[in-house]
Design a protein around this motif. Structure first.
Motif, PDB file in Angstrom:
ATOM      1  N   ARG A 247      -1.390 -19.571   4.807  1.00  0.00           N
ATOM      2  CA  ARG A 247      -2.168 -20.573   5.554  1.00  0.00           C
ATOM      3  C   ARG A 247      -3.681 -20.411   5.365  1.00  0.00           C
ATOM      4  O   ARG A 247      -4.465 -21.035   6.065  1.00  0.00           O
ATOM      5  N   LYS A 248      -4.025 -19.534   4.442  1.00  0.00           N
ATOM      6  CA  LYS A 248      -5.439 -19.335   4.064  1.00  0.00           C
ATOM      7  C   LYS A 248      -6.341 -19.061   5.275  1.00  0.00           C
ATOM      8  O   LYS A 248      -7.395 -19.671   5.451  1.00  0.00           O
ATOM      9  N   LEU A 249      -5.875 -18.145   6.119  1.00  0.00           N
ATOM     10  CA  LEU A 249      -6.623 -17.841   7.342  1.00  0.00           C
ATOM     11  C   LEU A 249      -7.775 -16.877   7.079  1.00  0.00           C
ATOM     12  O   LEU A 249      -8.702 -16.782   7.879  1.00  0.00           O
ATOM     13  N   VAL A 250      -7.673 -16.120   5.986  1.00  0.00           N
ATOM     14  CA  VAL A 250      -8.797 -15.288   5.550  1.00  0.00           C
ATOM     15  C   VAL A 250      -8.877 -15.428   4.027  1.00  0.00           C
ATOM     16  O   VAL A 250      -7.888 -15.801   3.375  1.00  0.00           O
ATOM     17  N   PRO A 251     -10.045 -15.141   3.434  1.00  0.00           N
ATOM     18  CA  PRO A 251     -10.166 -15.287   1.975  1.00  0.00           C
ATOM     19  C   PRO A 251      -9.309 -14.263   1.221  1.00  0.00           C
ATOM     20  O   PRO A 251      -8.998 -13.193   1.756  1.00  0.00           O
ATOM     21  N   LYS A 252      -8.975 -14.596  -0.014  1.00  0.00           N
ATOM     22  CA  LYS A 252      -8.155 -13.706  -0.848  1.00  0.00           C
ATOM     23  C   LYS A 252      -8.749 -12.300  -0.948  1.00  0.00           C
ATOM     24  O   LYS A 252      -8.008 -11.308  -0.912  1.00  0.00           O
ATOM     25  N   GLU A 253     -10.063 -12.204  -1.076  1.00  0.00           N
ATOM     26  CA  GLU A 253     -10.702 -10.875  -1.204  1.00  0.00           C
ATOM     27  C   GLU A 253     -10.340  -9.997  -0.005  1.00  0.00           C
ATOM     28  O   GLU A 253     -10.319  -8.780  -0.112  1.00  0.00           O
ATOM     29  N   VAL A 254     -10.113 -10.635   1.139  1.00  0.00           N
ATOM     30  CA  VAL A 254      -9.778  -9.851   2.346  1.00  0.00           C
ATOM     31  C   VAL A 254      -8.303  -9.463   2.334  1.00  0.00           C
ATOM     32  O   VAL A 254      -7.962  -8.290   2.487  1.00  0.00           O
ATOM     33  N   TRP A 255      -7.392 -10.434   2.160  1.00  0.00           N
ATOM     34  CA  TRP A 255      -5.959 -10.064   2.280  1.00  0.00           C
ATOM     35  C   TRP A 255      -5.476  -9.197   1.133  1.00  0.00           C
ATOM     36  O   TRP A 255      -4.577  -8.378   1.309  1.00  0.00           O
ATOM     37  N   LYS A 256      -6.092  -9.326  -0.045  1.00  0.00           N
ATOM     38  CA  LYS A 256      -5.553  -8.520  -1.155  1.00  0.00           C
ATOM     39  C   LYS A 256      -5.841  -7.025  -1.001  1.00  0.00           C
ATOM     40  O   LYS A 256      -5.123  -6.202  -1.555  1.00  0.00           O
ATOM     41  N   GLU A 257      -6.847  -6.691  -0.217  1.00  0.00           N
ATOM     42  CA  GLU A 257      -7.117  -5.273   0.078  1.00  0.00           C
ATOM     43  C   GLU A 257      -6.131  -4.707   1.099  1.00  0.00           C
ATOM     44  O   GLU A 257      -6.039  -3.486   1.278  1.00  0.00           O
ATOM     45  N   ARG A 258      -5.447  -5.596   1.781  1.00  0.00           N
ATOM     46  CA  ARG A 258      -4.648  -5.150   2.934  1.00  0.00           C
ATOM     47  C   ARG A 258      -3.375  -4.396   2.557  1.00  0.00           C
ATOM     48  O   ARG A 258      -2.870  -3.621   3.350  1.00  0.00           O
ATOM     49  N   TYR A 259      -2.851  -4.621   1.352  1.00  0.00           N
ATOM     50  CA  TYR A 259      -1.630  -3.893   0.966  1.00  0.00           C
ATOM     51  C   TYR A 259      -1.914  -2.388   0.987  1.00  0.00           C
ATOM     52  O   TYR A 259      -1.152  -1.603   1.550  1.00  0.00           O
ATOM     53  N   ALA A 260      -3.036  -2.025   0.353  1.00  0.00           N
ATOM     54  CA  ALA A 260      -3.401  -0.598   0.307  1.00  0.00           C
ATOM     55  C   ALA A 260      -3.734  -0.096   1.712  1.00  0.00           C
ATOM     56  O   ALA A 260      -3.421   1.056   2.067  1.00  0.00           O
ATOM     57  N   GLN A 261      -4.350  -0.954   2.501  1.00  0.00           N
ATOM     58  CA  GLN A 261      -4.701  -0.544   3.869  1.00  0.00           C
ATOM     59  C   GLN A 261      -3.434  -0.316   4.701  1.00  0.00           C
ATOM     60  O   GLN A 261      -3.336   0.642   5.465  1.00  0.00           O
ATOM     61  N   ILE A 262      -2.456  -1.193   4.525  1.00  0.00           N
ATOM     62  CA  ILE A 262      -1.179  -1.031   5.242  1.00  0.00           C
ATOM     63  C   ILE A 262      -0.487   0.252   4.780  1.00  0.00           C
ATOM     64  O   ILE A 262       0.034   1.026   5.592  1.00  0.00           O
ATOM     65  N   ASN A 263      -0.473   0.495   3.466  1.00  0.00           N
ATOM     66  CA  ASN A 263       0.189   1.708   2.958  1.00  0.00           C
ATOM     67  C   ASN A 263      -0.463   2.970   3.529  1.00  0.00           C
ATOM     68  O   ASN A 263       0.228   3.923   3.910  1.00  0.00           O
ATOM     69  N   ALA A 264      -1.796   2.962   3.592  1.00  0.00           N
ATOM     70  CA  ALA A 264      -2.508   4.135   4.127  1.00  0.00           C
ATOM     71  C   ALA A 264      -2.211   4.303   5.620  1.00  0.00           C
ATOM     72  O   ALA A 264      -2.000   5.418   6.110  1.00  0.00           O
ATOM     73  N   PHE A 265      -2.176   3.195   6.331  1.00  0.00           N
ATOM     74  CA  PHE A 265      -1.873   3.208   7.773  1.00  0.00           C
ATOM     75  C   PHE A 265      -0.461   3.757   8.019  1.00  0.00           C
ATOM     76  O   PHE A 265      -0.235   4.618   8.877  1.00  0.00           O
ATOM     77  N   GLU A 266       0.486   3.266   7.233  1.00  0.00           N
ATOM     78  CA  GLU A 266       1.876   3.713   7.408  1.00  0.00           C
ATOM     79  C   GLU A 266       2.026   5.191   7.039  1.00  0.00           C
ATOM     80  O   GLU A 266       2.813   5.919   7.643  1.00  0.00           O
ATOM     81  N   LYS A 267       1.232   5.650   6.077  1.00  0.00           N
ATOM     82  CA  LYS A 267       1.265   7.070   5.693  1.00  0.00           C
ATOM     83  C   LYS A 267       0.721   7.936   6.831  1.00  0.00           C
ATOM     84  O   LYS A 267       1.277   8.990   7.147  1.00  0.00           O
ATOM     85  N   LEU A 268      -0.354   7.467   7.433  1.00  0.00           N
ATOM     86  CA  LEU A 268      -0.942   8.187   8.571  1.00  0.00           C
ATOM     87  C   LEU A 268       0.099   8.351   9.681  1.00  0.00           C
ATOM     88  O   LEU A 268       0.282   9.450  10.225  1.00  0.00           O
ATOM     89  N   LEU A 269       0.787   7.273   9.997  1.00  0.00           N
ATOM     90  CA  LEU A 269       1.782   7.330  11.074  1.00  0.00           C
ATOM     91  C   LEU A 269       2.973   8.197  10.664  1.00  0.00           C
ATOM     92  O   LEU A 269       3.485   8.989  11.460  1.00  0.00           O
ATOM     93  N   HIS A 270       3.385   8.051   9.422  1.00  0.00           N
ATOM     94  CA  HIS A 270       4.494   8.857   8.900  1.00  0.00           C
ATOM     95  C   HIS A 270       4.169  10.351   9.028  1.00  0.00           C
ATOM     96  O   HIS A 270       4.987  11.147   9.492  1.00  0.00           O
ATOM     97  N   ASP A 271       2.943  10.720   8.616  1.00  0.00           N
ATOM     98  CA  ASP A 271       2.552  12.134   8.666  1.00  0.00           C
ATOM     99  C   ASP A 271       2.452  12.643  10.103  1.00  0.00           C
ATOM    100  O   ASP A 271       2.528  13.839  10.348  1.00  0.00           O
ATOM    101  N   GLY A 272       2.301  11.702  11.032  1.00  0.00           N
ATOM    102  CA  GLY A 272       2.231  12.081  12.444  1.00  0.00           C
ATOM    103  C   GLY A 272       3.599  12.105  13.124  1.00  0.00           C
ATOM    104  O   GLY A 272       3.677  12.212  14.348  1.00  0.00           O
ATOM    105  N   GLY A 273       4.660  11.921  12.348  1.00  0.00           N
ATOM    106  CA  GLY A 273       5.997  12.046  12.940  1.00  0.00           C
ATOM    107  C   GLY A 273       6.696  10.727  13.216  1.00  0.00           C
ATOM    108  O   GLY A 273       7.649  10.676  14.003  1.00  0.00           O
TER     109      GLY A 273
END
Ligand code: AMP
Ligand code: MG
Length: 265
Positions: free
Chosen positions: A133-159
């Protein structure tokens, strides 16, 4: 023909390669009987996780409208004591949520140690609906995959253990379910104009999901592609997966302080 539930991290995931009607040759009665057994076991495992209070689990449910997220929650929650569960639904973000980074509201909803969280939609909306729905520009959402992976890793490492389920339905099945919602007075409330608009963007959603599933299918938080045209097969697959995950964690009751025995007067 068998169909894998998981894909090795790094390999492309294309939903078109997965049959939403796959049901492994089972019939409804067999599947429902097996699901009941998993749910009974889940109750016991969730109770042990709660008693142990050192780790948590989050079941992420993603899928297009009518894919069965609510029904899956009813199935999972039906077997487990409510105090062991945290169910959270993510809607379009509020003004306050939008004034933070996109993961802020997700992090706040992560369950404490001892509980099983169920996310009805999740951080993945921020790379799917937001992209389509183009709610944010591509430059913003395309960075989010890596951001999500890092976030999920942080939580994973915390149990925290993620069980990420993509509920995969076909376009025809969605039509049947939307029609059902349009006609059934008990279901009409679920339907809004955006659901019908989103359906017109079907191909864009499938493409956005292909990318999200491919980019965020990691060792620490893999995706399961759940065939969901048959509700009873979907329930079976999710129940099995959550049970297996908890069995792998094998939560333990904390050690008993036997000196307490002498203190009861
Ligand atoms: P429902 O799950 O039917 O209650 O609908 C929730 C709606 O909120 C769906 O249309 C989602 O796409 C939308 N939604 C959830 N998260 C976001 C988000 N981060 N940005 C925009 N829309 C969202
Ligand atoms: Mg909806």
């Amino acid at each position: 023909m068998d169909q894998p539930l998981h894909v090795s991290p790094g390999r492309d995931i294309r939903l078109a390669d997965f049959d939403p009607d796959f049901h492994d040759g089972l019939d409804r009665e067999e599947a429902e009987a097996e699901t009941r057994l998993h749910c009974e076991k889940l109750d016991e495992l969730a109770y042990r996780l709660f008693a142990e209070a050192r780790r948590a689990v989050v079941v992420v449910l993603q899928g297009i409208d009518t894919s069965g997220k609510d029904g899956t929650i009813r199935m999972l929650a039906g077997g487990v004591s409510p105090q062991c569960l945290d169910v959270k639904s993510f809607k379009a973000p509020s003004a306050v949520e939008l004034s933070h980074d996109f993961l802020w509201r997700i992090h706040a909803a992560v369950p404490p140690h001892g509980r099983i969280g169920i996310f009805n939609r999740s951080q993945y909306e921020d790379v799917v609906v937001v992209r389509v729905r183009k709610l944010v520009p591509k430059e913003v959402w395309k960075e989010r995959y890596a951001q999500i992976n890092a976030f999920e890793k942080l939580l994973h490492d915390g149990g925290l253990t993620f069980v990420k389920c993509f509920l995969h339905i076909s376009r025809q099945e969605q039509r049947k379910r939307l029609e059902d919602r349009l006609r059934d007075p008990k279901k009409q409330w679920k339907l809004g104009p955006s659901d019908l608009e989103d359906r017109r963007l079907w191909d864009d959603f499938q493409k956005a999901y292909d990318d999200a599933l491919t980019q965020c299918n990691t060792e620490h938080a893999p995706w399961a592609i759940v065939p969901a045209d048959r509700k009873w097969y979907r329930n079976l697959v999710v129940a099995r997966l959550v049970r297996k995950t908890l069995e792998r964690l094998d939560p333990k009751f904390p050690p008993f302080d036997s000196s307490l025995l002498a203190k009861l007067d």
